[in-house]
Write a protein that holds these residues in place. Structure first.
Motif, PDB file in Angstrom:
ATOM      1  N   GLY A 141       8.829   3.664 -12.151  1.00 13.74           N
ATOM      2  CA  GLY A 141       9.725   2.563 -11.839  1.00 13.74           C
ATOM      3  C   GLY A 141       9.544   1.948 -10.474  1.00 13.74           C
ATOM      4  O   GLY A 141      10.231   0.994 -10.130  1.00 13.74           O
ATOM      5  N   LYS A 142       8.632   2.460  -9.698  1.00  9.44           N
ATOM      6  CA  LYS A 142       8.442   1.964  -8.338  1.00  9.44           C
ATOM      7  C   LYS A 142       7.298   0.952  -8.278  1.00  9.44           C
ATOM      8  O   LYS A 142       6.239   1.178  -8.859  1.00  9.44           O
ATOM      9  CB  LYS A 142       8.157   3.121  -7.388  1.00  9.44           C
ATOM     10  CG  LYS A 142       9.329   4.056  -7.261  1.00  9.44           C
ATOM     11  CD  LYS A 142       9.062   5.148  -6.272  1.00  9.44           C
ATOM     12  CE  LYS A 142      10.274   6.062  -6.193  1.00  9.44           C
ATOM     13  NZ  LYS A 142      10.056   7.199  -5.347  1.00  9.44           N
ATOM     14  N   PRO A 143       7.508  -0.149  -7.535  1.00 14.80           N
ATOM     15  CA  PRO A 143       6.400  -1.085  -7.307  1.00 14.80           C
ATOM     16  C   PRO A 143       5.492  -0.492  -6.228  1.00 14.80           C
ATOM     17  O   PRO A 143       5.935  -0.215  -5.119  1.00 14.80           O
ATOM     18  CB  PRO A 143       7.095  -2.355  -6.828  1.00 14.80           C
ATOM     19  CG  PRO A 143       8.392  -1.895  -6.250  1.00 14.80           C
ATOM     20  CD  PRO A 143       8.751  -0.619  -6.962  1.00 14.80           C
ATOM     21  N   LEU A 144       4.247  -0.278  -6.561  1.00 11.37           N
ATOM     22  CA  LEU A 144       3.333   0.421  -5.653  1.00 11.37           C
ATOM     23  C   LEU A 144       2.258  -0.487  -5.064  1.00 11.37           C
ATOM     24  O   LEU A 144       1.263  -0.004  -4.539  1.00 11.37           O
ATOM     25  CB  LEU A 144       2.698   1.603  -6.391  1.00 11.37           C
ATOM     26  CG  LEU A 144       3.682   2.633  -6.939  1.00 11.37           C
ATOM     27  CD1 LEU A 144       2.939   3.717  -7.708  1.00 11.37           C
ATOM     28  CD2 LEU A 144       4.531   3.236  -5.841  1.00 11.37           C
ATOM     29  N   GLY A 145       2.468  -1.793  -5.139  1.00 13.30           N
ATOM     30  CA  GLY A 145       1.469  -2.735  -4.644  1.00 13.30           C
ATOM     31  C   GLY A 145       1.159  -2.598  -3.167  1.00 13.30           C
ATOM     32  O   GLY A 145       0.082  -2.963  -2.716  1.00 13.30           O
ATOM     33  N   ASP A 146       2.094  -2.068  -2.385  1.00 13.10           N
ATOM     34  CA  ASP A 146       1.862  -1.898  -0.952  1.00 13.10           C
ATOM     35  C   ASP A 146       1.361  -0.499  -0.596  1.00 13.10           C
ATOM     36  O   ASP A 146       1.203  -0.175   0.570  1.00 13.10           O
ATOM     37  CB  ASP A 146       3.146  -2.200  -0.170  1.00 13.10           C
ATOM     38  CG  ASP A 146       3.484  -3.680  -0.203  1.00 13.10           C
ATOM     39  OD1 ASP A 146       2.557  -4.511  -0.340  1.00 13.10           O
ATOM     40  OD2 ASP A 146       4.681  -4.008  -0.111  1.00 13.10           O
ATOM     41  N   LEU A 147       1.102   0.317  -1.608  1.00 16.39           N
ATOM     42  CA  LEU A 147       0.602   1.667  -1.378  1.00 16.39           C
ATOM     43  C   LEU A 147      -0.860   1.617  -0.960  1.00 16.39           C
ATOM     44  O   LEU A 147      -1.673   0.941  -1.586  1.00 16.39           O
ATOM     45  CB  LEU A 147       0.754   2.493  -2.664  1.00 16.39           C
ATOM     46  CG  LEU A 147       0.518   3.987  -2.575  1.00 16.39           C
ATOM     47  CD1 LEU A 147       1.499   4.645  -1.615  1.00 16.39           C
ATOM     48  CD2 LEU A 147       0.657   4.607  -3.949  1.00 16.39           C
ATOM     49  N   LYS A 148      -1.167   2.328   0.140  1.00 18.66           N
ATOM     50  CA  LYS A 148      -2.529   2.373   0.654  1.00 18.66           C
ATOM     51  C   LYS A 148      -3.041   3.805   0.629  1.00 18.66           C
ATOM     52  O   LYS A 148      -2.265   4.745   0.741  1.00 18.66           O
ATOM     53  CB  LYS A 148      -2.589   1.875   2.102  1.00 18.66           C
ATOM     54  CG  LYS A 148      -2.216   0.435   2.303  1.00 18.66           C
ATOM     55  CD  LYS A 148      -2.435   0.000   3.731  1.00 18.66           C
ATOM     56  CE  LYS A 148      -1.253   0.354   4.589  1.00 18.66           C
ATOM     57  NZ  LYS A 148      -1.357  -0.211   5.951  1.00 18.66           N
ATOM     58  N   ASP A 149      -4.369   3.927   0.519  1.00 16.41           N
ATOM     59  CA  ASP A 149      -4.961   5.259   0.657  1.00 16.41           C
ATOM     60  C   ASP A 149      -5.166   5.552   2.142  1.00 16.41           C
ATOM     61  O   ASP A 149      -4.780   4.751   3.008  1.00 16.41           O
ATOM     62  CB  ASP A 149      -6.242   5.381  -0.181  1.00 16.41           C
ATOM     63  CG  ASP A 149      -7.452   4.678   0.415  1.00 16.41           C
ATOM     64  OD1 ASP A 149      -7.343   4.004   1.467  1.00 16.41           O
ATOM     65  OD2 ASP A 149      -8.538   4.798  -0.172  1.00 16.41           O
ATOM     66  N   VAL A 181      -6.916   1.213   1.981  1.00 16.22           N
ATOM     67  CA  VAL A 181      -7.235   0.452   0.776  1.00 16.22           C
ATOM     68  C   VAL A 181      -5.967   0.306  -0.072  1.00 16.22           C
ATOM     69  O   VAL A 181      -5.334   1.292  -0.413  1.00 16.22           O
ATOM     70  CB  VAL A 181      -8.343   1.152  -0.047  1.00 16.22           C
ATOM     71  CG1 VAL A 181      -8.581   0.455  -1.385  1.00 16.22           C
ATOM     72  CG2 VAL A 181      -9.627   1.240   0.749  1.00 16.22           C
ATOM     73  N   TYR A 182      -5.601  -0.939  -0.378  1.00 15.12           N
ATOM     74  CA  TYR A 182      -4.480  -1.228  -1.268  1.00 15.12           C
ATOM     75  C   TYR A 182      -4.979  -1.080  -2.710  1.00 15.12           C
ATOM     76  O   TYR A 182      -5.241  -2.048  -3.404  1.00 15.12           O
ATOM     77  CB  TYR A 182      -3.948  -2.641  -1.044  1.00 15.12           C
ATOM     78  CG  TYR A 182      -3.227  -2.837   0.264  1.00 15.12           C
ATOM     79  CD1 TYR A 182      -1.886  -2.499   0.389  1.00 15.12           C
ATOM     80  CD2 TYR A 182      -3.882  -3.359   1.376  1.00 15.12           C
ATOM     81  CE1 TYR A 182      -1.208  -2.685   1.585  1.00 15.12           C
ATOM     82  CE2 TYR A 182      -3.211  -3.545   2.575  1.00 15.12           C
ATOM     83  CZ  TYR A 182      -1.876  -3.208   2.677  1.00 15.12           C
ATOM     84  OH  TYR A 182      -1.209  -3.387   3.855  1.00 15.12           O
ATOM     85  N   PHE A 183      -5.101   0.135  -3.150  1.00 14.61           N
ATOM     86  CA  PHE A 183      -5.761   0.392  -4.431  1.00 14.61           C
ATOM     87  C   PHE A 183      -4.950  -0.066  -5.633  1.00 14.61           C
ATOM     88  O   PHE A 183      -5.533  -0.455  -6.645  1.00 14.61           O
ATOM     89  CB  PHE A 183      -6.155   1.866  -4.552  1.00 14.61           C
ATOM     90  CG  PHE A 183      -5.007   2.827  -4.547  1.00 14.61           C
ATOM     91  CD1 PHE A 183      -4.425   3.243  -5.728  1.00 14.61           C
ATOM     92  CD2 PHE A 183      -4.512   3.312  -3.354  1.00 14.61           C
ATOM     93  CE1 PHE A 183      -3.368   4.129  -5.720  1.00 14.61           C
ATOM     94  CE2 PHE A 183      -3.453   4.202  -3.341  1.00 14.61           C
ATOM     95  CZ  PHE A 183      -2.873   4.602  -4.527  1.00 14.61           C
ATOM     96  N   VAL A 184      -3.622  -0.066  -5.562  1.00 12.21           N
ATOM     97  CA  VAL A 184      -2.828  -0.543  -6.693  1.00 12.21           C
ATOM     98  C   VAL A 184      -3.026  -2.047  -6.852  1.00 12.21           C
ATOM     99  O   VAL A 184      -3.110  -2.556  -7.975  1.00 12.21           O
ATOM    100  CB  VAL A 184      -1.336  -0.182  -6.545  1.00 12.21           C
ATOM    101  CG1 VAL A 184      -0.512  -0.750  -7.691  1.00 12.21           C
ATOM    102  CG2 VAL A 184      -1.168   1.345  -6.486  1.00 12.21           C
ATOM    103  N   ARG A 185      -3.140  -2.748  -5.744  1.00 12.41           N
ATOM    104  CA  ARG A 185      -3.454  -4.185  -5.807  1.00 12.41           C
ATOM    105  C   ARG A 185      -4.810  -4.394  -6.477  1.00 12.41           C
ATOM    106  O   ARG A 185      -4.973  -5.304  -7.285  1.00 12.41           O
ATOM    107  CB  ARG A 185      -3.470  -4.796  -4.409  1.00 12.41           C
ATOM    108  CG  ARG A 185      -2.118  -4.877  -3.761  1.00 12.41           C
ATOM    109  CD  ARG A 185      -2.208  -5.494  -2.389  1.00 12.41           C
ATOM    110  NE  ARG A 185      -0.939  -5.405  -1.688  1.00 12.41           N
ATOM    111  CZ  ARG A 185      -0.756  -5.806  -0.443  1.00 12.41           C
ATOM    112  NH1 ARG A 185      -1.762  -6.349   0.244  1.00 12.41           N
ATOM    113  NH2 ARG A 185       0.423  -5.684   0.125  1.00 12.41           N
ATOM    114  N   LYS A 186      -5.771  -3.555  -6.118  1.00 18.38           N
ATOM    115  CA  LYS A 186      -7.101  -3.669  -6.727  1.00 18.38           C
ATOM    116  C   LYS A 186      -7.046  -3.358  -8.220  1.00 18.38           C
ATOM    117  O   LYS A 186      -7.713  -4.012  -9.013  1.00 18.38           O
ATOM    118  CB  LYS A 186      -8.102  -2.746  -6.025  1.00 18.38           C
ATOM    119  CG  LYS A 186      -8.479  -3.211  -4.645  1.00 18.38           C
ATOM    120  CD  LYS A 186      -9.584  -2.346  -4.070  1.00 18.38           C
ATOM    121  CE  LYS A 186     -10.097  -2.982  -2.803  1.00 18.38           C
ATOM    122  NZ  LYS A 186     -11.434  -2.551  -2.460  1.00 18.38           N
ATOM    123  N   ILE A 187      -6.250  -2.360  -8.598  1.00 22.24           N
ATOM    124  CA  ILE A 187      -6.088  -2.033 -10.021  1.00 22.24           C
ATOM    125  C   ILE A 187      -5.501  -3.241 -10.757  1.00 22.24           C
ATOM    126  O   ILE A 187      -5.969  -3.611 -11.831  1.00 22.24           O
ATOM    127  CB  ILE A 187      -5.213  -0.766 -10.193  1.00 22.24           C
ATOM    128  CG1 ILE A 187      -6.006   0.479  -9.768  1.00 22.24           C
ATOM    129  CG2 ILE A 187      -4.703  -0.634 -11.623  1.00 22.24           C
ATOM    130  CD1 ILE A 187      -5.189   1.749  -9.659  1.00 22.24           C
TER     131      ILE A 187
END
Length: 155
Positions: A91-99, A103-109
């Protein structure tokens, strides 16, 4: 000297066996892709609710070795709809999650899922739930409708 050589050979064999055992516990790119395709077929046959429940089950059919599935909403900034390894992400928006490398990998996904083909691979670093170490990861992602299904391999 012969005892020393025998000892070194036995150590090398033990290392080789433990490395082989570790490699056998790691999923391959083909297995990750196959797991995503299996989830898509399950989704088409059973719908969202049953599919997400099955993905969220850590002992369900969508986990294998160190592989687990996760699913997200393509147009919502990466809201996690299902996750086989970490229910805290649901349920969480993870677009700002970085490794660890930024790397904003959720954005890349999401970019891959939103692309014309709707499928591909994304590379980043992520904690391996089996080893607990930060490891290089490649995730296969494939879009169906407005959902992406993904499964990563640790390298």
């Amino acid at each position: 000297m012969k005892k020393m050589i025998k000892f070194l050979i036995s150590i090398c064999c033990a290392i080789g066996l433990s490395t082989s055992a570790l490699a056998a516990e790691r999923g391959t790119a083909a297995e990750a892709t196959e797991l995503v395709k299996k989830a898509i077929a399950y989704y088409k046959a059973n719908g969202k609710d049953k599919t997400f429940a099955e993905i969220n089950d850590p002992k369900g059919q969508f986990t294998n070795k160190d592989l687990y599935l996760f699913a997200g909403a393509v147009k919502s900034g990466g809201v996690t709809l299902a996750h086989g390894a970490n229910p805290k992400m649901l349920g969480k928006p993870l677009g700002d999650l970085k490794d660890v490398d930024g790397v904003y990998f959720v954005r890349k996904i999401n970019e891959v899922a939103s692309s014309k083909t709707g499928y591909g691979w994304v590379d980043y670093k992520w904690p391996n739930p089996t080893s607990k170490a930060i490891e290089q990861k490649s995730t296969y992602v494939e879009r169906v409708d407005d959902i992406y299904f993904a499964c990563g391999i640790y390298k």
